[in-house]
Design a protein around this motif. Structure first.
Motif: not given
Ligand code: AMP
Length: 198
Positions: A26-35
């Protein structure tokens, strides 16, 4: 807005490292981490829904499906409104949802999972150790008690593992979750990056 959110699902038993890897990715641009676990833990503990969450999670049980999916959808809409997550810009990394077959069905119209990262670890003792470490570090009541931990594994086997059968085998990547964080990350990226450039 696209009709379905482009998503990668992170699936695996408790303690396997979904949250750890999800946060790094999620820290990579273009990804969003949702837990979803984080979403629930962020609720006001005294609110009706916060109390409901504690009631289920403290026993190692899943929060009821309808409530979970509705809350998840509302949460996502708020993230979009605040431009923290953009469906046009980001791939959604879903960690901890769908966690049952009914949830997978309910989310069918909402998400387009083009890859499933299935984290695999046969070493239950290692996962229990990770969870007990996490309990001390994060003060999570559902990780502190060994009988609750065992219950969470049963729930995973009975309710969550069958979710894999809801999706096409071709999009499922079975990843060995044992190793350093960097090693596991490399295995995951080696599956995700080619899928993204297709
Ligand atoms: P986690 O942090 O993913 O281990 O989740 C902690 C707890 O939150 C779980 O044991 C459940 O009680 C609840 N939870 C998280 N995600 C879901 C979900 N998709 N459906 C139902 N309950 C969930």
């Amino acid at each position: 807005m696209p009709t379905k959110y482009q998503s990668i699902l992170l699936i695996g038993p408790p303690g396997v490292g979904k949250g750890t890897q999800g946060k790094i990715l999620g820290s990579i641009p273009g990804f969003f981490h949702l837990a979803t676990g984080d979403m629930f833990r962020g609720l006001d503990k005294e609110s009706e829904i916060g109390l409901e969450f504690t009631r289920y999670s403290s026993q190692g049980l899943l929060v009821p499906d309808f409530l979970t999916v509705r809350l998840w959808q509302q949460h996502l809409e708020q993230l979009i409104a605040k431009d923290m997550y953009s469906p046009e810009r980001d791939v959604l990394l879903l960690d901890g949802i769908p966690r049952s077959e009914p949830q997978a069905e309910m989310m069918d119209d909402l998400i387009n999972p083009f890859m499933i990262i299935h984290l695999v670890c046969e070493d239950i003792d290692e996962m229990v150790r990770r969870m007990q470490r996490r309990a001390t570090e994060q003060g999570r009541p559902d990780d502190a008690d060994e009988s609750v931990i065992r219950k969470r594994f049963d729930v995973y086997r009975e309710q969550t593992a069958p979710v894999l059968a809801c999706y096409n085998d071709e999009i499922i990547a079975n990843i060995d979750a044992l190793g350093t964080q960097a090693e596991v990350l490399l295995r995951i990226l080696s599956k995700i990056v080619p899928a993204l450039s297709k």
